[in-house]
Motif scaffolding. Structure first.
Motif, PDB file in Angstrom:
ATOM      1  N   UNK A  60       0.818  -1.204   0.000  1.00 66.07           N
ATOM      2  CA  UNK A  60       0.000   0.000   0.000  1.00 66.07           C
ATOM      3  C   UNK A  60       0.857   1.262   0.000  1.00 66.07           C
ATOM      4  N   UNK A  61       1.926   1.251   0.781  1.00 66.89           N
ATOM      5  CA  UNK A  61       2.825   2.409   0.815  1.00 66.89           C
ATOM      6  C   UNK A  61       3.422   2.648  -0.571  1.00 66.89           C
ATOM      7  N   UNK A  62       3.815   1.576  -1.253  1.00 65.79           N
ATOM      8  CA  UNK A  62       4.385   1.718  -2.595  1.00 65.79           C
ATOM      9  C   UNK A  62       3.372   2.339  -3.560  1.00 65.79           C
ATOM     10  N   UNK A  73      -9.390   2.752  -0.571  1.00 70.27           N
ATOM     11  CA  UNK A  73     -10.201   2.149   0.482  1.00 70.27           C
ATOM     12  C   UNK A  73     -11.085   1.079  -0.119  1.00 70.27           C
ATOM     13  N   UNK A  74     -12.334   1.443  -0.404  1.00 74.03           N
ATOM     14  CA  UNK A  74     -13.287   0.536  -1.032  1.00 74.03           C
ATOM     15  C   UNK A  74     -14.122   1.330  -2.036  1.00 74.03           C
ATOM     16  N   UNK A 100     -10.092   1.029  -6.456  1.00 70.52           N
ATOM     17  CA  UNK A 100     -11.270   0.267  -6.055  1.00 70.52           C
ATOM     18  C   UNK A 100     -12.508   0.888  -6.677  1.00 70.52           C
ATOM     19  N   UNK A 101     -13.473   0.055  -7.023  1.00 72.88           N
ATOM     20  CA  UNK A 101     -14.702   0.521  -7.643  1.00 72.88           C
ATOM     21  C   UNK A 101     -15.863  -0.336  -7.143  1.00 72.88           C
ATOM     22  N   UNK A 113      -5.323  -3.545  -7.060  1.00 73.91           N
ATOM     23  CA  UNK A 113      -4.005  -4.173  -6.893  1.00 73.91           C
ATOM     24  C   UNK A 113      -3.062  -3.325  -6.042  1.00 73.91           C
ATOM     25  N   UNK A 114      -3.599  -2.280  -5.387  1.00 71.13           N
ATOM     26  CA  UNK A 114      -2.724  -1.401  -4.608  1.00 71.13           C
ATOM     27  C   UNK A 114      -1.909  -2.204  -3.616  1.00 71.13           C
ATOM     28  N   UNK A 115      -2.539  -3.187  -3.001  1.00 69.42           N
ATOM     29  CA  UNK A 115      -1.832  -4.019  -2.033  1.00 69.42           C
ATOM     30  C   UNK A 115      -2.470  -5.398  -2.018  1.00 69.42           C
TER      31      UNK A 115
END
Length: 308
Positions: A95-97, A222-223, A248-249, A272-274
């Motif tokens: 997530x940080x990346x 988030x979501x 996210x969607x 795919x963020x994390x």
């Protein structure tokens, strides 16, 4: 006493190898090979079966294979069953990346230069110092805190907002309705890392966008349920927002022809963020099982009254 895994089977195979090394006394099975359902004491799942209580009457812990549990139908989960969300370093690092990539791309005008390249235009723009770009994060849990720490290291003025008061070194922390208004007023790049609950569903709406500085950027990791899509399209169209990065969607995937697919001010990625990394996820589960057996509180235990 069996540990059952119900998620991506390829990752499950890695879980099986790692748990065999770290906790060989615990039998491990991958859905749908459940074996004796009465022997299943621990279940790790992205979406548990609907008949959880009757299918696994001796279940002691339900682990989420993701960082959140909003995909769970808590009405179908026994009230006394502990539910534990995934808190592991692989999710945090990923997530940080992702957020760092999105923030820096916006800060350094990456999309502007991509458009100029396609147009054959060689034109430099002033490089603004990080100190001139204010970053704000909605949600000060494990992920939000890690994201803010990294952005602060670049010199961005950082602020965060949460439901209850928090403290974080070098970060201007806000809470409650009045705190949200203050955070939005000073934020050029807004990052949503809230859990999805009844109180946060639809929070990314016109009323919120109107409180941001004109031309601000939204990054939603988030979501999908946090975002009112029509309000975002309107805000982008009027210039209230300059850009949006959406990982996210709702629904996922978006239907063909949805405006986000081709919108010039939207960057869209397929959730795919994390991702949970099997190696660190298994370590987190093993540690929680040991804590459970010793009567210690588990890391990531969900408070159902809060929804996270």
């Amino acid at each position: 006493m069996t540990f059952l895994y119900k998620a991506d089977p390829a990752r499950g195979a890695v879980w099986a190898e790692l748990l065999a090394q770290k906790m060989p006394e615990l039998p491990f099975r991958i859905w749908p090979d459940i074996g004796d359902p009465h022997a299943v004491r621990f279940l790790a799942a992205w979406e548990p079966p609907r008949d959880l209580a009757t299918q696994f009457p001796n279940l002691e812990i339900l682990f989420s294979t993701g960082a959140g549990t909003d995909q769970f139908d808590f009405a179908a989960i026994p009230p006394a069953l502990p539910v534990v969300r995934m808190v592991e370093s692989g999710i945090v690092q990923g997530m940080v990346e992702y957020v760092t990539l999105a923030v820096l791309a916006q800060h350094r005008d990456w999309r502007t230069y991509q458009a100029q390249q396609r147009a054959g235009t060689w034109q430099a723009h002033r490089v603004q110092p990080a100190s001139s770009r204010r970053v704000g994060v909605l949600g000060l849990g494990t992920l939000g805190r890690a994201v803010l720490e990294r952005q602060r290291s670049f010199g961005f003025p950082c602020a965060g907002w949460s439901r209850s008061p928090q403290q974080l070194y070098g970060v201007d922390c806000h809470h409650g309705p009045e705190g949200l208004q203050a955070l939005l007023a000073r934020t050029d790049i807004l990052i949503c890392l809230l859990p999805l609950t009844d109180s946060t569903r639809g929070i990314l709406c016109q009323r919120l966008f109107d409180q941001l500085p004109r031309g601000a950027t939204l990054i939603n990791v988030g979501r999908g349920g946090h975002l009112v899509q029509d309000d975002l399209l309107q805000a982008l169209g009027t210039g209230r927002l300059g850009n949006a990065v959406l990982d996210v969607c709702d629904p996922e995937p978006l239907p063909p022809g949805h405006p986000f697919w081709t919108h010039p001010q939207v960057v869209l990625t397929p959730h795919i963020a994390s991702m949970t990394q099997p190696e660190t996820a298994v370590d987190a589960v093993v540690e929680n099982l040991r804590r459970y057996r010793q009567g210690l509180p588990m890391v990531g235990l969900v408070d159902r009254t809060l929804g996270y």
